[in-house]
Structure formats: structure tokens, C-alpha cells
Design a protein around this motif. Structure first.
Motif, short mmCIF file in Angstrom:
data_model
loop_
_atom_site.label_atom_id
_atom_site.label_comp_id
_atom_site.label_asym_id
_atom_site.label_seq_id
_atom_site.Cartn_x
_atom_site.Cartn_y
_atom_site.Cartn_z
N PRO A 133 0.75 -1.77 -0.26
CA PRO A 133 0.02 0.02 0.20
C PRO A 133 0.54 1.38 -0.06
CG PRO A 133 -0.58 -1.15 1.76
CD PRO A 133 0.47 -2.33 1.19
N GLN A 134 0.36 2.21 -0.39
CA GLN A 134 1.21 3.47 -1.02
C GLN A 134 1.77 4.47 0.64
OE1 GLN A 134 2.30 4.60 -3.84
NE2 GLN A 134 3.49 7.06 -2.67
N VAL A 135 0.66 4.25 0.92
CA VAL A 135 0.42 4.81 2.57
C VAL A 135 1.64 3.70 3.61
CG1 VAL A 135 -1.23 3.15 3.51
CG2 VAL A 135 -0.41 5.81 4.74
N VAL A 136 1.98 2.98 3.13
CA VAL A 136 3.06 2.36 4.10
C VAL A 136 4.38 2.77 3.37
CG1 VAL A 136 3.65 -0.45 4.53
CG2 VAL A 136 0.82 -0.13 4.76
N ARG A 137 4.33 2.52 1.89
CA ARG A 137 5.20 2.93 1.41
C ARG A 137 5.83 3.94 1.78
NH1 ARG A 137 3.45 0.91 -3.70
NH2 ARG A 137 3.43 2.84 -4.45
N VAL A 138 5.23 5.08 1.87
CA VAL A 138 5.18 6.53 2.59
C VAL A 138 6.02 6.77 3.75
CG1 VAL A 138 4.07 8.60 2.78
CG2 VAL A 138 3.90 7.75 0.61
N GLN A 139 5.06 5.98 5.01
CA GLN A 139 5.69 5.49 5.96
C GLN A 139 7.30 4.21 6.23
OE1 GLN A 139 4.57 6.73 8.81
NE2 GLN A 139 6.58 6.68 9.62
N LEU A 140 7.18 3.72 5.01
CA LEU A 140 9.07 3.41 5.23
C LEU A 140 9.85 4.11 4.79
CD1 LEU A 140 7.67 0.09 3.73
CD2 LEU A 140 8.64 0.02 5.83
N LEU A 141 9.54 5.21 3.79
CA LEU A 141 10.14 5.73 3.13
C LEU A 141 10.89 6.85 4.30
CD1 LEU A 141 12.52 6.83 0.65
CD2 LEU A 141 10.63 8.04 -0.29
N GLN A 142 9.94 7.59 4.46
CA GLN A 142 9.87 8.42 6.14
C GLN A 142 10.66 8.01 7.09
OE1 GLN A 142 6.00 9.46 6.95
NE2 GLN A 142 5.73 11.04 5.36
N SER A 143 11.04 6.43 7.38
CA SER A 143 11.25 5.86 8.59
C SER A 143 12.76 5.59 7.99
CB SER A 143 10.80 4.36 8.62
OG SER A 143 9.60 4.64 9.69
N LEU A 144 12.88 5.06 7.53
CA LEU A 144 14.61 4.55 5.94
C LEU A 144 15.30 6.14 6.77
CD1 LEU A 144 14.22 2.56 4.03
CD2 LEU A 144 15.71 2.55 6.01
N SER A 145 14.43 7.28 6.45
CA SER A 145 14.73 8.78 6.44
C SER A 145 15.03 9.83 7.72
CB SER A 145 14.00 10.43 5.24
OG SER A 145 14.52 10.78 5.49
N ILE A 146 14.41 9.09 8.47
CA ILE A 146 14.67 9.49 9.53
C ILE A 146 16.15 8.54 10.51
CG2 ILE A 146 13.63 9.36 12.30
CD1 ILE A 146 10.66 9.93 10.58
N LEU A 147 15.86 7.31 10.16
CA LEU A 147 16.59 6.48 11.09
C LEU A 147 18.11 7.06 10.03
CD1 LEU A 147 15.15 2.90 10.96
CD2 LEU A 147 15.02 4.23 12.94
N VAL A 148 18.11 7.29 9.57
CA VAL A 148 19.95 8.10 9.09
C VAL A 148 20.46 9.15 9.92
CG1 VAL A 148 21.09 8.43 6.89
CG2 VAL A 148 19.44 6.28 6.56
N GLN A 149 19.16 10.13 9.20
CA GLN A 149 19.10 11.28 10.62
C GLN A 149 19.80 11.28 12.19
OE1 GLN A 149 16.10 14.32 9.48
NE2 GLN A 149 16.03 13.00 6.98
N ASN A 150 19.09 10.54 12.00
CA ASN A 150 18.91 10.26 13.42
C ASN A 150 20.31 8.98 14.06
OD1 ASN A 150 17.88 11.73 15.56
ND2 ASN A 150 16.20 10.89 13.63
N ALA A 151 21.32 8.40 13.02
CA ALA A 151 22.55 7.14 13.59
C ALA A 151 22.73 7.98 14.68
CB ALA A 151 22.72 6.67 12.20
N ARG A 152 23.52 7.43 15.80
CA ARG A 152 24.65 8.27 16.48
C ARG A 152 26.02 7.53 16.62
NH1 ARG A 152 22.53 12.85 19.48
NH2 ARG A 152 20.16 13.09 17.93
N ARG A 153 25.76 6.08 16.59
CA ARG A 153 26.60 5.23 16.71
C ARG A 153 27.10 4.73 15.50
NH1 ARG A 153 25.73 0.10 19.36
NH2 ARG A 153 23.53 0.00 17.48
#
Length: 156
Positions: free
Chosen positions: A109-129
Motif C-alpha cells: 500500500p502507498q501509505v505503507v511505502r510513504v511511512q517506510l521511506l520516512q522511517s528510513l530517512s529518520i533512521l539515517v538522520q538520527n544514527a548516532r553510533r
């Protein structure tokens, strides 16, 4: 604080109200972050993403899947700051590969793909280690995503 309706950035707010999986909510209704609850959450996400990739019906609603992905992302960001084992669980579950596969799956579903893309972006931006950042950018997952031409027509 990244959790809670009042302190969450808009991209982490739920799209719709959906009940959280068992063990992911404290008695007062606030999200709770434990390795066990994250592991259960990632298992549930994986089952539904596998179904979406294979064109099978999801075990839960799309809204619940989106909320679970959002919550897992929130827990992983919290874990980057407080408990490195959270990201280890994400790696052990091979969740990144599942996220990328679902992003490229036309049946997801498109809404799932949008959330996954947002989540990947958030994870990369917040990777501290260093190990978290290295894992996200190595292993070819991001290259697979970019080479696979995901459907990015949605403005979100």
C-alpha cells in the motif's frame, strides 16, 4: 522527547489512531521501549510486509502496520540515544532489507511505502553510533532501493 502526541515532530505522528501491539504500550498509554517489545513489533511488521510483498492479505489493518512502523522508528531513535541493543535487534531481524523490499513492491500500500521511506530517512538522520550509520549505508540496501526505482509519486 520524540514520543507522545504533544512532543512528536509531524512526520512521527500517527496517520490514524490504531491500537499498538501487545507489550508496546505502558499502562498509562505512553509508548514503552524495551528490547522485547521492539522485537515483537519488528516481527509483526515483518509478517505484514512479507504479505504485502507477496500480494497476500495483511494480518492487521494498513493503519496498524503504518503505526507499528512509526513506533518502531521512534523506538530505534530512542535506542540510539539510550540503548544500543535496539539497533542490534533491528539488524538481527534484517528489518532494513524488509523495509527496502516493501518499498520496491508494487503491491505494498502507498501509505505503507510513504511511512517506510520516512522511517528510513529518520533512521539515517538520527544514527548516532558509527555501527548504526555503517549498517544503514552498507550492505547494498540503499543502493538496491535507489536502483529499484521506487514509486515516489506521492508528495509525502
Amino acid at each position: 522527547a520524540l514520543h507522545g502526541a504533544t512532543g512528536s515532530p509531524p512526520w512521527l505522528l500517527p496517520l490514524v489512531e490504531a491500537p499498538l501491539p501487545d507489550g508496546c504500550q505502558a499502562a498509562d498509554g505512553a509508548p514503552q521501549y524495551t528490547a522485547e517489545s521492539l522485537s515483537r513489533l519488528l516481527s509483526a511488521i515483518s509478517r505484514d510486509l512479507d504479505a504485502a510483498i507477496g500480494g497476500r492479505p495483511l494480518r492487521r489493518s494498513v493503519a496498524q502496520l503504518v503505526e507499528s512502523i512509526r513506533l518502531a522508528t521512534e523506538a530505534l531513535v530512542w535506542g540510539e540515544r539510550h540503548d544500543g541493543t535496539f539497533f542490534d535487534i533491528f539488524c538481527e531481524r534484517q528489518a532494513l532489507a524488509g523495509f527496502v523490499a516493501a518499498l520496491l513492491a508494487p503491491g505494498a500500500p502507498q501509505v505503507v511505502r510513504v511511512q517506510l521511506l520516512q522511517s528510513l530517512s529518520i533512521l539515517v538522520q538520527n544514527a548516532r553510533r558509527d555501527t548504526s550509520f555503517y549498517y544503514l549505508l552498507s550492505g547494498g540496501h540503499i543502493n538496491t532501493l535507489l536502483a529499484g526505482q521506487p514509486d515516489l509519486r506521492d508528495e509525502e
